[in-house]
Design a protein around this motif. Structure first.
Motif, mmCIF file in Angstrom:
data_model
loop_
_atom_site.group_PDB
_atom_site.id
_atom_site.type_symbol
_atom_site.label_atom_id
_atom_site.label_comp_id
_atom_site.label_asym_id
_atom_site.label_seq_id
_atom_site.Cartn_x
_atom_site.Cartn_y
_atom_site.Cartn_z
ATOM 1 N N ASN A 200 0.873 -1.173 0.229
ATOM 2 C CA ASN A 200 -0.010 -0.157 0.290
ATOM 3 C C ASN A 200 0.773 1.340 -0.025
ATOM 4 N N LYS A 201 2.199 1.161 -0.287
ATOM 5 C CA LYS A 201 3.177 2.198 -0.379
ATOM 6 C C LYS A 201 4.316 1.953 -1.017
ATOM 7 N N ASP A 202 5.023 2.923 -1.723
ATOM 8 C CA ASP A 202 5.908 2.733 -2.568
ATOM 9 C C ASP A 202 7.082 1.752 -1.904
ATOM 10 N N ILE A 203 7.697 0.916 -2.752
ATOM 11 C CA ILE A 203 8.628 0.171 -2.600
ATOM 12 C C ILE A 203 10.113 0.688 -3.116
ATOM 13 N N PRO A 204 11.304 0.866 -2.453
ATOM 14 C CA PRO A 204 12.400 1.125 -3.446
ATOM 15 C C PRO A 204 12.886 0.202 -4.354
ATOM 16 N N PRO A 205 13.898 0.566 -5.168
ATOM 17 C CA PRO A 205 14.314 -0.556 -6.099
ATOM 18 C C PRO A 205 15.291 -1.536 -5.113
ATOM 19 N N LYS A 206 15.391 -2.692 -5.722
ATOM 20 C CA LYS A 206 16.322 -3.685 -5.472
ATOM 21 C C LYS A 206 16.415 -3.766 -3.683
ATOM 22 N N CYS A 207 14.961 -4.024 -3.399
ATOM 23 C CA CYS A 207 14.535 -4.493 -2.105
ATOM 24 C C CYS A 207 13.891 -5.625 -1.797
ATOM 25 N N ILE A 208 13.454 -6.280 -0.660
ATOM 26 C CA ILE A 208 12.923 -7.345 -0.588
ATOM 27 C C ILE A 208 11.705 -6.995 0.617
ATOM 28 N N ALA A 209 10.405 -6.874 0.220
ATOM 29 C CA ALA A 209 9.482 -6.511 1.191
ATOM 30 C C ALA A 209 8.597 -7.343 1.359
ATOM 31 N N VAL A 210 7.949 -7.774 2.516
ATOM 32 C CA VAL A 210 7.009 -8.719 3.009
ATOM 33 C C VAL A 210 6.020 -7.983 4.084
ATOM 34 N N GLY A 211 4.871 -8.825 4.173
ATOM 35 C CA GLY A 211 3.929 -8.598 5.100
ATOM 36 C C GLY A 211 2.812 -7.936 4.660
ATOM 37 N N SER A 212 1.800 -7.573 5.713
ATOM 38 C CA SER A 212 0.534 -6.429 5.434
ATOM 39 C C SER A 212 0.251 -5.884 6.453
ATOM 40 N N PRO A 213 0.690 -4.382 6.079
ATOM 41 C CA PRO A 213 1.411 -3.694 4.878
ATOM 42 C C PRO A 213 2.780 -4.348 4.700
ATOM 43 N N ALA A 214 3.197 -4.423 3.225
ATOM 44 C CA ALA A 214 4.477 -4.973 3.070
ATOM 45 C C ALA A 214 5.720 -3.704 3.465
ATOM 46 N N THR A 215 6.622 -4.253 4.238
ATOM 47 C CA THR A 215 7.804 -3.709 4.808
ATOM 48 C C THR A 215 9.195 -4.228 4.186
ATOM 49 N N VAL A 216 10.007 -3.482 3.910
ATOM 50 C CA VAL A 216 11.277 -3.751 3.250
ATOM 51 C C VAL A 216 12.053 -4.514 4.467
ATOM 52 N N ILE A 217 12.461 -5.682 4.372
ATOM 53 C CA ILE A 217 13.312 -6.365 5.402
ATOM 54 C C ILE A 217 14.610 -6.495 4.791
ATOM 55 N N LYS A 218 14.854 -6.324 3.592
ATOM 56 C CA LYS A 218 16.530 -6.451 2.901
ATOM 57 C C LYS A 218 16.751 -5.406 1.770
ATOM 58 N N LYS A 219 18.022 -5.335 1.640
ATOM 59 C CA LYS A 219 18.241 -4.219 0.589
ATOM 60 C C LYS A 219 19.342 -4.931 -0.222
ATOM 61 N N TRP A 220 19.505 -4.720 -1.239
ATOM 62 C CA TRP A 220 20.710 -5.063 -2.130
ATOM 63 C C TRP A 220 21.870 -4.152 -1.958
ATOM 64 N N ASP A 221 22.849 -4.529 -1.705
ATOM 65 C CA ASP A 221 24.191 -3.685 -1.629
ATOM 66 C C ASP A 221 25.037 -3.869 -2.774
ATOM 67 N N ASP A 222 25.044 -2.836 -3.522
ATOM 68 C CA ASP A 222 25.702 -2.881 -4.836
ATOM 69 C C ASP A 222 27.443 -3.203 -4.866
ATOM 70 N N GLN A 223 27.777 -2.724 -3.449
ATOM 71 C CA GLN A 223 29.162 -2.739 -3.299
ATOM 72 C C GLN A 223 29.764 -4.101 -2.796
ATOM 73 N N SER A 224 28.831 -4.720 -2.033
ATOM 74 C CA SER A 224 29.456 -6.026 -1.587
ATOM 75 C C SER A 224 28.599 -7.043 -2.391
ATOM 76 N N GLN A 225 27.461 -6.765 -2.975
ATOM 77 C CA GLN A 225 27.004 -7.914 -3.915
ATOM 78 C C GLN A 225 26.334 -8.754 -3.052
ATOM 79 N N ILE A 226 25.527 -8.430 -2.094
ATOM 80 C CA ILE A 226 24.708 -9.325 -1.050
ATOM 81 C C ILE A 226 23.624 -8.484 -0.415
#
Length: 230
Positions: A200-226
């Motif tokens: 029900n709200k914007d999700i940033p790029p390269k993120c993992i979001a779950v739940g109701s409402p969806a919440t970001v739980i992980k973000k991709w780190d371009d530098q460490s590649q994890i």
């Protein structure tokens, strides 16, 4: 002699079973080919002329002239592509609740290489944009509007549609099983929405979001590649 006859009868029975299996296998292949031909030949004319488009039966497509589809798109059975130009539709009208018909000029835009497993519903009154390489699991709902509930004195199906706001799902996203995407949402490029989530709200790029409402739980780190816990 009796043993020999029994052996011959058993062999005949086995041959008959194998023959019947082969017939059913051939019929299955034939039916599969016929179904594919029916699916392809009964597709409506969309606003674009996509190459290698596959939308399995059964399906529900409303106002395809408002739907723009890219190449190599594949939707499984039970999918809805609804570009709704008016509400209530003729099937929803009731003379007891005679409300003015709302008119819309919707756009559904689906990019190249978009896939959906089955039973995905995309319903637009204004605009829904799904960019290239998006992957949908089953039972996903994407709608840029809500049924009205300004009053509890009238059945909600006869109240005006409201909260109409465009939706964008950016390139490369993965939308999991049973996800609902609400009006006005943008899901950033290459993000993942976990199963059974309500966005029900914007999700940033390269993120993992779950739940109701969806919440970001992980973000991709371009530098460490994890993936980093949020």
């Amino acid at each position: 002699m009796s043993c020999l006859k029994q052996t011959v009868n058993v062999n005949k029975a086995e041959l008959m079973k194998n023959y019947i299996k082969k017939i059913f296998a051939m019929l299955g292949i034939l039916l599969f080919k016929v179904q594919g031909q029916i699916e392809d030949r009964t597709l409506p004319t969309f606003a674009t002329y996509p190459k290698r488009l596959k939308i399995n039966l059964p399906r529900n497509i409303a106002n395809p002239q408002h739907i723009y589809i890219g190449d190599n798109v594949k939707f499984g059975p039970g999918c809805f592509l609804l570009a709704l130009t008016e509400y209530p539709t003729s099937k929803m009208r009731n003379s007891e609740f005679n409300k003015a018909t709302q008119k819309f000029n919707p756009v559904i835009k689906i990019g190249d290489n978009v896939t959906a497993t089955a039973y995905v519903q995309i319903s637009a009154l204004e605009r829904i944009t799904i960019e290239d390489d998006v992957m949908f699991a089953s039972n996903v709902f994407v709608g840029d509007h809500q049924h009205g509930y300004q009053s509890a004195a009238t059945p909600y199906k006869y109240q005006p549609i409201w909260k109409i706001n465009p939706i964008t799902i950016k390139k490369g996203c993965w939308i999991g099983q049973n996800v609902i995407v609400m009006p006005g949402v943008t899901i950033g490029e290459c993000s993942i929405i976990g199963a059974n989530s309500l966005v029900n709200k914007d999700i940033p790029p390269k993120c993992i979001a779950v739940g109701s409402p969806a919440t970001v739980i992980k973000k991709w780190d371009d530098q460490s590649q994890i993936w980093i816990k949020s």
